[in-house]
Design a protein around this motif. Sequence first.
Motif, PDB file in Angstrom:
ATOM      1  N   VAL A  49     -19.546 -18.493  25.295  1.00 51.84           N
ATOM      2  CA  VAL A  49     -18.873 -18.509  26.593  1.00 51.84           C
ATOM      3  C   VAL A  49     -19.824 -19.038  27.662  1.00 51.84           C
ATOM      4  CG1 VAL A  49     -17.696 -17.098  28.327  1.00 51.84           C
ATOM      5  CG2 VAL A  49     -17.374 -16.629  25.910  1.00 51.84           C
ATOM      6  N   TYR A  84     -20.365 -28.804  25.673  1.00 47.37           N
ATOM      7  CA  TYR A  84     -21.701 -28.573  25.123  1.00 47.37           C
ATOM      8  C   TYR A  84     -22.798 -29.059  26.075  1.00 47.37           C
ATOM      9  CZ  TYR A  84     -19.587 -27.295  20.661  1.00 47.37           C
ATOM     10  OH  TYR A  84     -18.869 -26.661  19.677  1.00 47.37           O
ATOM     11  N   GLN A 141     -11.368 -25.095  27.397  1.00 45.67           N
ATOM     12  CA  GLN A 141     -12.346 -25.892  26.659  1.00 45.67           C
ATOM     13  C   GLN A 141     -13.646 -25.999  27.439  1.00 45.67           C
ATOM     14  OE1 GLN A 141     -12.197 -27.369  23.484  1.00 45.67           O
ATOM     15  NE2 GLN A 141     -14.369 -27.542  23.968  1.00 45.67           N
ATOM     16  N   ALA A 198     -15.365 -22.012  27.041  1.00 46.44           N
ATOM     17  CA  ALA A 198     -16.132 -21.628  25.857  1.00 46.44           C
ATOM     18  C   ALA A 198     -16.113 -22.765  24.846  1.00 46.44           C
ATOM     19  CB  ALA A 198     -15.567 -20.354  25.233  1.00 46.44           C
ATOM     20  N   VAL A 199     -17.154 -22.802  24.017  1.00 48.45           N
ATOM     21  CA  VAL A 199     -17.245 -23.806  22.954  1.00 48.45           C
ATOM     22  C   VAL A 199     -17.454 -23.103  21.613  1.00 48.45           C
ATOM     23  CG1 VAL A 199     -18.104 -25.682  24.413  1.00 48.45           C
ATOM     24  CG2 VAL A 199     -19.730 -24.077  23.404  1.00 48.45           C
ATOM     25  N   PRO A 200     -16.891 -23.644  20.533  1.00 49.23           N
ATOM     26  CA  PRO A 200     -17.148 -23.062  19.211  1.00 49.23           C
ATOM     27  C   PRO A 200     -18.636 -23.127  18.885  1.00 49.23           C
ATOM     28  CG  PRO A 200     -15.318 -24.632  19.121  1.00 49.23           C
ATOM     29  CD  PRO A 200     -15.963 -24.794  20.465  1.00 49.23           C
ATOM     30  N   ILE A 223      -9.240 -18.471  27.613  1.00 51.62           N
ATOM     31  CA  ILE A 223     -10.330 -19.389  27.312  1.00 51.62           C
ATOM     32  C   ILE A 223      -9.868 -20.830  27.520  1.00 51.62           C
ATOM     33  CG2 ILE A 223     -11.795 -20.304  25.464  1.00 51.62           C
ATOM     34  CD1 ILE A 223     -12.714 -17.618  26.613  1.00 51.62           C
ATOM     35  N   TYR A 254     -17.217 -18.034  19.595  1.00 46.90           N
ATOM     36  CA  TYR A 254     -17.334 -19.003  20.683  1.00 46.90           C
ATOM     37  C   TYR A 254     -18.496 -18.615  21.594  1.00 46.90           C
ATOM     38  CZ  TYR A 254     -12.837 -21.143  19.578  1.00 46.90           C
ATOM     39  OH  TYR A 254     -11.819 -21.814  18.953  1.00 46.90           O
TER      40      TYR A 254
END
Length: 244
Positions: free
Chosen positions: A174, A220, A217, A147-149, A215, A172
């Motif tokens: 996912v 993107y 990292q 997942a990314v913020p 979770i 986040y």
Amino acid sequence: MAGLLSRFFGRERKEASIRCGAVVPAAGSSSRMGQDKLLLPLDGTPVILRTLRALEDCPHIAEIVVVTREDLIVPISGLCREAGLTKVAKVIRGGKTRTESVLAGLGELSRGIDLAAIHDGARPLVSQALLEAVITRGAHSGAAAPAVPVKDTIKVVREGVVERTPDRSVLYAVQTPQVFQRDLIATALKQALAEGAALTDDCSAVERLGIGVAITQGDYCNLKLTTPEDIATAEALLTWREGS
């Protein structure tokens, strides 16, 4: 010191021996793309082939099952043969929903494979580093996803009016692959299907059982191709990644 080294090398051997089966849901209608996105060329290579090559190159993945529409079974099978993808064990017909398709794919994995990575067919830019991290975490925790913020401020909107603004620091996006113990995700999806739960990802099925998903990292660059703009973005990312 000898004991420490023994534990370290024992852990390395354990991680190196991870055998994971990959299920690739690719049975969608591509309605928002306007044409079949899986066969669209991305820098000259069909999207689905880029996705499958990334999975093929991951040492932890032992076999791959592609779940697609009936009209795509022959074209995708042909692409796999021509590309020499040896880990693609089967290309099968999917169900009416993603849940049904993933369950069908899980059922076709070989006996003895206890870990399953479920990866969208339309995520062709997944990296080896991401695959390594999430599969290893899934093997240790039983359920993991990258997942990314989120970068944008998110609004909850009802009937065209903002209802509230969630705290962005805890939000986040996912991605896939989402990795689970095979029996766990099969049980979770079967229960969701029986109860008529509408799922947008596979983690949701496990969360419904009250089980936490670890979770890792995300990336993107690991975008899902959904609209025509995404193809242009993916082309640019490929050029950027190859030049960096």
